[in-house]
Write an enzyme that holds these catalytic residues in place. Structure first.
Site, short mmCIF file in Angstrom:
data_model
loop_
_atom_site.label_atom_id
_atom_site.label_comp_id
_atom_site.label_asym_id
_atom_site.label_seq_id
_atom_site.Cartn_x
_atom_site.Cartn_y
_atom_site.Cartn_z
N THR A 68 21.97 -12.39 -25.17
CA THR A 68 22.85 -12.53 -24.01
C THR A 68 23.65 -13.82 -24.05
O THR A 68 24.75 -13.90 -23.53
CB THR A 68 22.00 -12.45 -22.72
OG1 THR A 68 21.42 -11.15 -22.66
CG2 THR A 68 22.82 -12.67 -21.47
N SER A 96 18.15 -8.92 -29.14
CA SER A 96 16.90 -9.35 -29.79
C SER A 96 15.90 -8.21 -29.94
O SER A 96 14.93 -8.35 -30.67
CB SER A 96 16.28 -10.52 -29.05
OG SER A 96 15.85 -10.14 -27.76
N THR A 109 16.75 -13.13 -25.02
CA THR A 109 15.51 -13.52 -24.34
C THR A 109 14.43 -12.44 -24.39
O THR A 109 13.25 -12.74 -24.20
CB THR A 109 15.77 -13.89 -22.86
OG1 THR A 109 16.25 -12.73 -22.18
CG2 THR A 109 16.74 -15.04 -22.74
N ASP A 110 14.84 -11.18 -24.66
CA ASP A 110 13.83 -10.11 -24.63
C ASP A 110 12.71 -10.36 -25.65
O ASP A 110 11.55 -10.06 -25.39
CB ASP A 110 14.47 -8.74 -24.93
CG ASP A 110 15.30 -8.25 -23.76
OD1 ASP A 110 15.17 -8.81 -22.66
OD2 ASP A 110 16.08 -7.30 -23.96
#
Ligand code: SIN
Length: 416
Positions: free
Chosen positions: A82, A129, A162-163
């Site tokens: 993101t 990710s 961030t996942d």
């Protein structure tokens, strides 16, 4: 040669303007690392770059920056996420495509970086990710180990979705064998959105990677002004401030005057890591499964070398299933879902080693069996202390590159 660039403050604005001049050409995310520069197509400029909806503002900020020619050098390695996300309708709360802006464009949106670091950029991949694979972890760690041998480089920043950020960061924590800072950073709002968090997170990450105070702190996650150890950082929710270390606490903060550390990690990592990736391209297969009331345990068709069971206590049937699995040579690790198993045995604390306690249910079961029933010797299960199941899986994958002996794996879990 990699796709590495040194970004001067003047280039910040030029890159942004170039990004604006060629809108709409969004490159398809690739699940593999970007090939060396000689083989790579010129990255297409995507939809408006971060900050380019207010290019004048970014240009004015760049003009106000007095670059520090003696600042430490920091390499920003971009992987996507993101923080590199671009919306169809920039400046809204609308949906976006992660992994769109390039490393150069992301750094260009933060001209203030030049006050604290001489920034170089490198594009490793440009993906959401969820597309990051264990093979990519290995390649990324090898690349960071190589670049950190450069005497002129103070540290590395990895931009990431961030996942799956906490997993990549923990793998790097285990396998980057350097005392220099490595900081993993992401964003919860796309670069083109309202009030993006990527630029301030990147600034904090670069300031941390450039700081002598960050030496020997291992791989860190820096977001929302917090400096977290990669070992403990977790994505708790999908808003800014969503990364936390729970009861384990944060290492420090990035204050207006720069990074401040309160604590340093004491477990094994960095220079003291025993994990050498030379000759390793793929990691041993490790499955992850949940235990639950009424559960009977899971069997696998994937032929794993290791299995992590998320549990606070198994049913008798689960216990029997995993005992049988251990007997076939599969290393079984148990881990609290919360990652907060601070009293689970395994010998991680002061004093003499405590035997692993995962088979307590089995021992209780055996009370109900006929007294004469033989109890076959089974390799012990391994207890993951203070590690979430996903992180226990990563440590087991790395440990299995060295040993399949569960007692030795327990030693590794106690030390890292
Ligand atoms: C991703 O993980 O690539 C998308 C989500 C994010 O970065 O916050």
């Amino acid at each position: 040669m990699r796709l590495t660039r040194t970004v001067s403050p003047a280039a910040f604005v030029a890159v942004l303007l170039a990004g604006c001049a060629r809108p709409g050409a969004t490159p398809a995310p690739s699940a593999s690392p970007v090939p060396p520069a000689s083989a790579a197509p010129a990255p297409a400029a995507p939809a408006p770059a971060a900050g380019s909806t207010a290019t004048g503002t970014t240009a004015a900020r760049a003009a106000a920056v007095v670059p520090n020619p003696n600042a430490p050098k920091v390499l920003v390695i971009a992987t996507g996420g993101t923080i590199a996300g671009v919306q169809n309708a920039p400046g809204t709360l609308g949906s976006y495509r992660a992994g769109t802006l390039t490393a150069e464009q992301i750094t260009a949106s933060v001209p203030e970086l030049a006050r604290y670091a001489r920034v170089e950029t490198e594009q490793f991949s440009n993906v959401a990710s969820t597309l990051v694979t264990p093979e990519m972890w290995v390649q990324l760690a090898k690349r960071i180990n190589t670049v950190l041998q450069r005497g002129d480089l103070a540290g590395v920043v990895v931009t990431h979705g961030t996942d799956r950020l906490e997993e990549t960061a923990f793998f790097l924590y285990l396998t980057v064998r350097s005392s220099k800072p490595v900081v993993v950073v992401g964003a919860q709002r796309p670069a083109t959105g309202i009030s993006p968090d990527g630029p301030i997170n990147l600034l904090s990450a670069v300031r941390t990677a450039a700081s002598p105070k960050a030496v020997q702190k291992g791989v860190m996650v820096v977001m929302d002004d917090r400096i977290l150890s990669a070992r403990e950082s977790r994505k708790l929710y999908q808003r800014t401030g969503g990364f936390s270390t729970g009861d384990m606490g944060m290492l420090g903060v990035v204050a207006s005057q720069g990074p401040e550390f309160f604590f340093a990690p004491v477990r094994r990592f960095g220079e003291r890591s025993e994990f050498d990736l030379d000759g390793v391209d793929t990691l041993p297969k490790v499955e992850l499964t949940m235990s639950y009331p009424g559960g009977t345990g899971q069997t696998f068709t994937t032929n794993p070398q290791g299995v992590v069971v998320a549990t606070t206590g198994m049913t008798a049937a689960e216990s029997a299933t995993y005992r049988a699995l251990r007997q076939t040579g599969v290393v079984v690790v148990t881990s609290f879902t919360s990652g907060e198993n601070v009293n689970g045995g395994g010998g991680g604390g002061d004093g003499p080693p405590v035997p692993a306690r995962t088979d307590t249910t089995a021992r209780r079961d055996s009370v109900a069996r006929p007294a004469a029933a033989p109890v076959p010797p089974v390799p012990p299960a391994v207890v993951a202390l203070h590690l979430t199941p996903t992180k226990a899986r990563i440590l087991l994958m790395v440990a299995l590159t060295k040993t399949k002996n569960p007692r030795e794996v327990q030693r590794i879990f106690n030390e890292y």
